[in-house]
Scaffold this motif. Structure first.
Motif, short mmCIF file in Angstrom:
data_model
loop_
_atom_site.label_atom_id
_atom_site.label_comp_id
_atom_site.label_asym_id
_atom_site.label_seq_id
_atom_site.Cartn_x
_atom_site.Cartn_y
_atom_site.Cartn_z
N UNK A 248 0.73 -1.03 0.00
CA UNK A 248 -0.30 -0.12 -0.01
C UNK A 248 0.85 1.13 -0.03
N UNK A 249 2.06 1.32 0.86
CA UNK A 249 2.72 2.51 0.97
C UNK A 249 3.47 2.73 -0.38
N UNK A 250 3.71 1.68 -1.16
CA UNK A 250 4.64 1.81 -2.39
C UNK A 250 3.48 2.15 -3.58
N UNK A 251 2.30 1.70 -3.44
CA UNK A 251 1.25 1.87 -4.54
C UNK A 251 1.75 1.37 -5.89
N UNK A 252 0.96 1.92 -6.83
CA UNK A 252 1.18 1.48 -8.33
C UNK A 252 0.23 0.29 -8.58
N UNK A 253 -0.05 0.08 -9.60
CA UNK A 253 -1.07 -0.86 -10.37
C UNK A 253 -0.74 -2.35 -9.68
N UNK A 254 0.65 -2.84 -10.01
CA UNK A 254 0.96 -4.24 -9.52
C UNK A 254 1.11 -4.31 -7.96
N UNK A 255 1.40 -3.43 -7.30
CA UNK A 255 1.32 -3.62 -5.83
C UNK A 255 0.00 -3.42 -5.40
N UNK A 256 -0.68 -2.64 -5.80
CA UNK A 256 -2.24 -2.64 -5.31
C UNK A 256 -2.91 -3.81 -5.79
N UNK A 257 -2.72 -4.46 -6.82
CA UNK A 257 -3.71 -5.61 -6.99
C UNK A 257 -2.90 -6.70 -6.17
N UNK A 258 -1.54 -6.88 -5.92
CA UNK A 258 -1.10 -7.94 -5.06
C UNK A 258 -1.92 -7.66 -3.66
N UNK A 259 -2.02 -6.50 -3.21
CA UNK A 259 -2.48 -6.38 -2.04
C UNK A 259 -4.08 -6.72 -1.83
N UNK A 260 -4.95 -6.76 -2.93
CA UNK A 260 -6.13 -7.09 -3.07
C UNK A 260 -6.17 -8.54 -3.01
N UNK A 261 -5.19 -9.25 -3.86
CA UNK A 261 -5.12 -10.76 -3.73
C UNK A 261 -4.92 -11.14 -2.28
N UNK A 262 -3.83 -10.56 -1.97
CA UNK A 262 -3.53 -10.67 -0.30
C UNK A 262 -4.66 -10.76 0.67
N UNK A 263 -5.62 -9.75 0.48
CA UNK A 263 -6.48 -9.62 1.59
C UNK A 263 -7.65 -10.90 1.21
N UNK A 264 -7.86 -11.18 -0.07
CA UNK A 264 -8.88 -12.14 -0.31
C UNK A 264 -8.27 -13.63 0.38
N UNK A 265 -6.84 -13.64 0.24
CA UNK A 265 -6.11 -15.01 0.61
C UNK A 265 -6.24 -15.02 2.06
N UNK A 266 -5.89 -13.93 2.78
CA UNK A 266 -6.34 -13.87 4.27
C UNK A 266 -7.60 -14.27 4.68
N UNK A 267 -8.61 -13.86 3.90
CA UNK A 267 -10.12 -14.19 4.08
C UNK A 267 -10.34 -15.76 4.00
N UNK A 268 -9.71 -16.22 3.09
CA UNK A 268 -9.94 -17.53 2.69
C UNK A 268 -9.14 -18.64 3.54
N UNK A 269 -8.01 -18.12 3.54
CA UNK A 269 -6.99 -19.26 4.49
C UNK A 269 -6.68 -19.07 5.93
N UNK A 270 -6.90 -17.91 6.41
CA UNK A 270 -6.50 -17.45 7.99
C UNK A 270 -7.51 -17.20 8.72
N UNK A 271 -8.82 -17.66 8.48
CA UNK A 271 -9.86 -17.09 9.37
C UNK A 271 -10.44 -18.65 10.07
N UNK A 272 -11.17 -18.55 10.86
CA UNK A 272 -11.91 -19.63 11.79
C UNK A 272 -13.06 -19.02 12.14
N UNK A 273 -14.21 -19.97 12.51
CA UNK A 273 -15.59 -19.47 13.14
C UNK A 273 -15.17 -18.89 14.25
N UNK A 274 -16.10 -17.95 14.49
CA UNK A 274 -16.28 -17.23 15.75
C UNK A 274 -16.78 -18.09 16.83
N UNK A 275 -16.42 -18.07 18.26
CA UNK A 275 -16.97 -18.67 18.92
C UNK A 275 -18.61 -18.32 19.51
N UNK A 276 -18.93 -17.18 18.97
CA UNK A 276 -20.31 -16.98 19.41
C UNK A 276 -20.77 -15.47 18.53
N UNK A 277 -21.79 -15.32 18.28
CA UNK A 277 -22.45 -14.19 17.68
C UNK A 277 -22.19 -13.03 18.76
#
Length: 392
Positions: A248-277
């Motif tokens: 994000x700090x560097x910016x530019x099309x390639x870096x920002x596209x990779x940042x968006x990819x990374x956020x999606x991957x974190x959501x897909x692979x690094x999450x668990x169910x919450x213990x309660x609502x």
């Protein structure tokens, strides 16, 4: 049927409670020396424990960062004594952070240099933010901050070599280059106007340590006895954070596209169910939260990731979906920590957001600093998401 309105969570107020809990339970002068501050690594503890227990330099660096977060909220509320997180009779968060930096130097044998480049990178990033806070509150930092950055920049320059094709060594043993050191050093370079150096480090991470299948960054690389590069493929949550920050700090099309990819991957692979609502949550709020990684150093990991997800949530250059996901990951995880807290005598937060504190820290159990800093960081990140863009 019309659903009742849900009262927005008071994330700044909750972050203040976490700040008070950590500073009051763990914070103290170093050996009673005036003008110093340092955190004990466990609570309850004795006065000399700060010298007798193992020294955790990088935990203290993240403590500085958390105090800067509190200081920025004080600044947003007018920077008056009444705005202070711990009450008008207490020092401001910025002043406490400055005393903490002094305590770190004294405890670290009168220097800011140690054997681990990632430790030093975290302190360099924290003191950059502290210096910015000092300028904005019209209380310029002492020349000490400039000396810190000059000293640590020389360390990073010496560790960022062409061995293994680039990257930053993890320690002064100089036998392992990894994401934990390379990513925060890249972010530091980017924030100090050294974009070319930062981009070279990010390019190395993308080439050597980016797992294409998962969209995440693995741990590190070393040379084996045959002179071949071998990669350590373990994936840690916190490593994704400073990489995201550097992109994000560097910016530019390639870096920002990779940042968006990374956020999606974190959501897909690094999450668990919450213990309660979480009480008060909208009926359609997400039920998955970021995973946590236990005690010790791992007790900081999810907090670090949330710090940089909060920056992504406020970055208008990213696609809306990526921003929304980043913000939801932060607030859902913060909500789980808050809902699962133990409340007797001030909040104690769980080791894992997916479990209540009564299960991980039952009454009478010793509480580790890293885990409480983590929850504080997550709550500060949620406050940042709620309040919108601010200085990073």
């Amino acid at each position: 049927m019309t659903m009742p309105d849900v009262e927005p969570a008071d994330w700044p107020g909750r972050a203040n409670q976490a700040a008070r809990s950590v500073t009051q339970r763990f914070g103290r002068r170093l050996l009673f020396l005036p003008g110093t501050h340092l955190a004990a690594v466990r609570w309850p503890s004795k006065v000399l424990d700060s010298l007798l227990h193992p020294w955790h330099y990088w935990w203290q660096a993240h403590y500085v960062d958390c105090l800067v977060d509190a200081g920025r909220r004080e600044l947003g509320n007018g920077a008056t004594p009444a705005a202070r997180f711990n009450g008008p009779g207490s020092p401001s968060a910025g002043k406490l952070a400055s005393r903490l930096v002094t305590g770190i130097r004294l405890r670290n044998a009168f220097t800011f240099v140690n054997s681990y480049y990632d430790d030093m990178a975290w302190l360099a990033l924290a003191t950059l933010r502290l210096e910015a806070l000092a300028r904005e509150t019209r209380k310029p930092g002492r020349r000490r901050n400039a000396r810190i950055h000059k000293t640590l920049t020389l360390q990073f320059d010496s560790a960022s070599t062409d061995h293994l094709g680039g990257g930053t060594f993890w320690s002064t043993k100089r036998d392992f280059k990894n994401t934990p050191a390379t990513a925060p050093v890249a972010l530091y370079y980017a924030r100090t106007g050294q974009q070319a150096k930062a981009q070279r480090l990010v390019d190395w991470l993308n080439t050597v340590l980016f797992d294409q299948a998962q969209g995440l960054y693995v741990d590190g690389a070393r040379l084996n006895a045959a002179g071949e590069i071998t990669v350590e493929n373990t994936i840690y949550t916190y490593n994704q954070g400073p990489v995201l920050g550097a992109l994000l700090e560097l910016g530019g099309e390639a870096n920002l596209a990779r940042a968006a990819t990374l956020i999606r991957a974190v959501d897909k692979h690094l999450t668990v169910p919450a213990h309660a609502v979480v009480p008060g949550s909208p009926p359609d709020s997400r039920t998955s939260i970021l995973r946590c990684d236990g005690t010790g150093d791992g007790g900081l990991f999810t907090g670090i990731l949330c710090r940089y997800l909060a920056l992504a949530a406020a970055d208008a250059r990213l696609p809306e979906g990526a921003r929304t996901t980043a913000g939801e990951l932060v607030t859902a995880t913060a909500g789980a920590f808050w809902a699962g807290r133990r409340t007797q005598g001030g909040p104690v937060f769980s080791i894992h957001a997916a479990q209540p504190a009564d299960a991980t820290y039952p009454p009478g159990a010793g509480v580790e600093l890293s885990t409480q800093l983590q929850a504080w960081m997550v709550l500060e990140a949620a406050a940042s998401v709620q309040q919108g863009p601010s200085t990073n």
